[in-house]
Structure formats: structure tokens, C-alpha cells
Enzyme design. Structure first.
Site, short mmCIF file in Angstrom:
data_model
loop_
_atom_site.label_atom_id
_atom_site.label_comp_id
_atom_site.label_asym_id
_atom_site.label_seq_id
_atom_site.Cartn_x
_atom_site.Cartn_y
_atom_site.Cartn_z
N GLU A 264 39.61 43.57 29.45
CA GLU A 264 38.58 43.06 30.34
C GLU A 264 39.23 41.96 31.18
O GLU A 264 39.42 40.84 30.72
CB GLU A 264 37.39 42.51 29.55
CG GLU A 264 36.63 43.57 28.77
CD GLU A 264 35.85 44.53 29.67
OE1 GLU A 264 35.80 44.30 30.89
OE2 GLU A 264 35.30 45.50 29.13
N CYS A 298 33.74 36.28 34.86
CA CYS A 298 34.46 37.41 35.45
C CYS A 298 33.55 38.19 36.39
O CYS A 298 34.03 38.88 37.30
CB CYS A 298 35.03 38.31 34.36
SG CYS A 298 33.81 38.85 33.14
#
Length: 510
Positions: A264, A298
Site C-alpha cells: 500500500e 495516502c
């Protein structure tokens, strides 16, 4: 931080189950981004001790994989209950250590509660398939079996939730855990992990010794500890959250030993606003997505792609909303934007703004340091909006700060091309009440991101859906949907219940 408030924080850590003296050392200096005050000095796990940690996890797998999945689910249920019970305290640790506002700290712990509830139900649904065979008297089926020890390496910005996403699924799937939290947020990781340890104790009291020693371990340390997990062939799966640069190091190493990985990585997320959008709704989504967690998600909104016909009106509304943002101590209930994690994050923001100037950008608001006299060691930044003439080099980079670039477009095709013309592919969204525009954005010719939303911002994903992105974001998925399959190995079984031995493809042999 006053002496009284520091004493109170130590009491919070104690309620979370963290005995600071047992972790003391001089390797990791934990400072609060709120005011720079030292919260703890911790010892790091020596790299030389990692083989023993990994071996304990390997031995635990031999036993845990044989425990029925619904029983494994009972452990995760207990963990969820512990997280719920300690939600306020763990949330406080997150706010103090990472700088999130109170509601975001609490929300992160709630994600852990939610994924535990999800995983408990999943423990009775680890289904395979029955497949029709071309041969008479044959049946084909698929099964999912436990995979092996899982390494979870997390970043500072979600020090609790990302571990919970991985750990809850891994445990119900039959996999032991080795958790390596960020050096910038080890206390938050410890607080979440201690809740799991207490759940294991309760599980053992109810179900006997079915949870083996080494089922869940935490290791504090730096890159050498992470590298030991990444390089070990005994770690069947490595789940790592961080920058794309980190992923370029981790991915090839895991692939070289034919291990499995969940990466990720970075996000450079965009919102397309069309003339058919509800602009007031869009403004609310922009503000939360761009400045929440001080832009250190993110999934934070980095690029605002607005049709030229509504750009001026939208910017007027947006600048008014930015002018009313309450920036300050994240532990105060009325604060909406807390500090950046450290001085380096603030410097990166300033450098990005300077490059945007050089590339033709115009600063519309923000960017300056705030509250410096009150918090000399805290780095509070006014959320910035920069109007850009085009998607230049700096716009194509991810800056982990509350920095929003504004771009304009004429046709939806141009907007989609702009959305896709970055190396990252995590999250995206469109604001429009035009069905054709929405469907185009969601189509194969639309957004190329792992997540594409309509009339909601790019951040704030729910645990029921798979989380992750394409391109330099890593291509992997966590949390909901069928992400659980990454924590298991699949076998295809062919059963012949006839008295003949017909071969596939009609082959005759002998």
C-alpha cells in the site's frame, strides 16, 4: 506539555497495557508532533534476534492452522471488544503521538473494531468453489487453506487501523503475525497490540491452549528489523504500507524469494468537479479530503480538476471555507487541523510550493507556518491551495501535507486524462449529477485508480470494500471484499468417484 499532562499521558499508556519501563532504551526517541515533547525512549529489537522471532511465528503456524476458523474468529471477536473498551485511550495515544485531531484518533480505533466484526463473520465464510468437470464421475473443487506467518509493516499516519486490517484477516485465516510499527508511532502500535494480547489471554481462558506462543508478536525497530522480515522465506506474506520508494525496495525482495506481498504505497488523488456538480457538497468533501489528518493520508486529495465554467465560483466558496479552518492543538475538541508529523514534512511542503511557483503556479492561500511561538517544536502549516496552469512535474508528485493543486479542464475526456496522468493510482472521485459523466468516469475508459467514488471525496474508505490502488500504489488490496484470499493459499482438487480413469481433453494413453 505540562508536567501534569505528561503524567496523565503516562496514565493513559498504563491503561492501554503499556509498561514503559519494560520497553525503555535509547534507540527510538518518540516525540509528540503537537509540541515536540519527548514521550518515550524505547529500545529497538536487535536484528540478530529476528530469526528467533520468525521461528516462533513459524512454530505457531503449525498449531494455529489446525484450529477451526470459527474458533479463530472468536479470538478476533474478543480483540474487537477490547478495542471498543479502550477506544478513548488508544485514540488519545494516536492523537498525542501522530497529531491527529480527537475525532480522527477515535475514528481510527473504530476502524479496528469494524474490521474485527467483519472478520468474525468472515471466519464462517472462507468458501471455495465446486466446479463442473468435463469427465464423468469427477468433481472439481477449490479450497482455501492458511498461508503462513504474516509480517505487517505500518506507516506513522495510520498506526492502529492498518495493523488491525491485516491482523484481523490474518488471524481468522489461520496465520500468525509479526507486527513492526513505524518508528514515528510505536506507542500507538503498542496500544493496539496490547489489546490483542489481552484478547489472547481471554481466548485461552475460554478455549484452552489453542492460541500458541508466538501467535502475535510485536518488534520495535528500524529498517534492519523490517528487512529481516522482508528477506525471510519463512514469512509467507509481507504487508507493507509506505512510500512508493519503500515499495520499490520491498517488492523485488519478496518476489525474489517467491513470497506474497501486499503493498500500500503512494497516492496522488484527484477530484473532478463538473458543471453538473453540487458545488456546496463538493466544497465540504474537498476540505475534509485535503486537510484531514493535515493532508497526511495516502488518500488525501492532492489535485482538484475543475471545469473552467465553475472554477471561479468553486474557488470563492473553497477559499471562504479555508479561512474558517481551526488549526491548533489536536487534543482540543474544536480543532480541525493538527500539526505535521515533523520538521521534515513541513520542509517538504515548502519545497513543493516553491517548485510550484517556478512551474507557473499561483498561491491562493496558506502554506505558512503557524503557532510557532506557542509550539516552537510543533510544525503547524496553514493548508495551501495553489492554482496551476497545467499538471506540471511537481503536481505529479505526492507531497504528504495539506497542499492542494487546482487545475482546469474543458471536456470530460481531458479531465479523465488529467486524473490518470500520474504514476500513482490509489483513489479518485467525480462530483456530478449527470449520469453520463458519472458512468464514463467509472467505466473502463474512466479513472484508472483502485478506488473511484461519486459525490464523495477520495478519503474515508469503509472496511467492507477492498482498499488499494494500481500503478505505483502497489496493485494490492487490504480490508474488505475478497482481500482475505491474499492471506490464504488456494488448492484445486479433482475427485474421481468413478471406477474409470478418463483423461482430460479426451486424451487416450496406452
Amino acid at each position: 506539555m505540562t508536567e501534569t499532562s505528561f503524567t496523565d499521558f503516562q496514565a493513559v499508556l498504563k491503561r492501554c497495557g503499556i509498561d514503559l519501563p519494560s520497553y525503555q532504551g535509547n534507540d527510538i526517541n518518540v516525540r509528540s508532533p503537537i509540541d515536540g515533547v519527548e514521550l518515550a525512549r524505547l529500545a529497538a529489537q536487535p536484528a540478530a534476534a529476528m530469526p528467533a522471532v520468525i521461528e516462533r511465528a513459524t512454530q505457531a503456524f503449525e498449531q494455529w492452522r489446525l484450529v477451526p476458523a470459527p474458533v479463530r474468529g472468536a479470538l478476533v471477536r474478543l480483540w474487537g471488544e477490547e478495542l471498543r473498551r479502550c477506544k478513548a485511550d488508544i485514540g488519545h495515544v494516536i492523537s498525542r503521538e501522530v497529531g491527529k485531531i480527537v475525532q480522527e484518533g477515535l475514528g481510527e480505533v473504530q476502524e479496528g473494531v469494524d474490521i474485527c466484526e467483519y472478520a468474525v463473520g468472515l471466519s464462517r465464510q472462507l468458501h471455495g468453489k465446486t466446479i463442473v468437470s468435463e469427465r464423468p464421475g469427477h468433481r472439481i473443487m477449490e479450497q482455501y487453506h492458511p498461508l503462513g506467518p504474516v509480517a505487517v509493516i505500518t506507516a506513522f499516519n495510520f498506526p492502529s487501523a492498518v495493523f488491525a486490517w491485516n491482523a484481523a484477516l490474518a488471524l481468522v485465516c489461520g496465520d500468525p503475525l509479526v507486527f513492526k510499527p513505524s518508528e514515528k508511532a510505536p506507542l500507538s502500535g503498542l496500544a493496539t497490540f496490547k489489546a490483542l494480547e489481552r484478547a489472547i489471554e481471554q481466548f485461552t481462558a475460554q478455549f484452552g491452549n489453542q492460541a500458541p506462543q508466538g501467535l502475535a508478536q510485536i518488534v520495535l525497530g528500524g529498517s534492519d528489523v523490517a528487512e529481516a522480515l522482508v528477506d525471510s522465506p519463512q514469512m509467507a506474506l509481507v504487508s507493507a504500507t509506505g512510500s512508493s520508494r519503500m515499495g520499490r525496495s520491498v517488492g523485488p525482495k519478496v518476489a525474489a524469494r517467491f513470497g506474497k506481498r501486499i503493498l500500500e504505497l503512494g497516492g496522488n488523488n484527484a477530484m473532478v468537479v463538473t458543471p453538473a456538480a453540487d458545488l456546496d457538497l463538493a466544497v465540504r468533501a474537498i476540505v475534509f479530503s485535503a486537510v484531514g489528518t493535515a493532508g497526511q493520508r495516502c488518500t488525501s486529495l492532492r489535485r482538484l480538476i475543475v471545469h473552467r465554467d465553475v472554477k471561479q465560483v468553486l474557488l470563492e466558496k473553497l477559499l471562504k471555507a479555508y479561512s474558517s479552518l481551526r488549526i491548533g492543538d489536536p487534543l482540543h475538541n474544536d480543532t480541525l487541523v493538527g500539526p505535521l508529523i515533523d520538521a521534515a514534512a513541513f520542509a517538504a511542503m515548502q519545497q513543493a510550493i516553491a517548485q510550484a511557483f517556478q512551474q507557473g503556479g499561483k498561491l491562493l492561500t496558506g502554506g505558512q507556518r503557524l503557532l510557532e511561538q506557542q509550539f516552537p517544536q510543533g510544525f503547524y502549516a496553514a493548508p495551501a491551495i495553489v492554482d496551476m496552469p497545467a499538471q506540471t512535474a511537481i503536481v505529479q508528485q505526492e507531497t504528504f501535507a495539506p497542499l492542494l493543486y487546482v487545475l482546469s479542464y474543458e471536456t470530460l475526456e481531458q479531465a479523465i486524462a488529467c486524473n490518470n496522468d500520474v504514476t500513482q493510482g490509489l483513489s479518485s472521485c467525480i462530483f456530478s449529477n449527470d449520469l453520463r459523466e458519472v458512468e464514463m468516469f467509472l467505466s473502463a475508459a474512466g479513472s484508472d485508480c483502485g478506488m473511484a467514488n461519486v459525490n464523495i471525496g477520495p478519503s474515508g474508505a469503509e472496511i467492507g470494500g477492498a482498499f488499494g490502488g494500481e500503478k505505483e500504489t502497489g496493485g494490492d488490496r487490504e480490508s474488505g471484499s475478497d482481500a482475505w484470499k491474499q492471506y490464504m493459499r488456494r488448492t484445486t482438487n479433482t475427485i474421481n468417484f468413478s471406477r474409470e480413469l478418463p483423461l482430460a481433453q479426451g486424451i487416450h494413453f496406452g
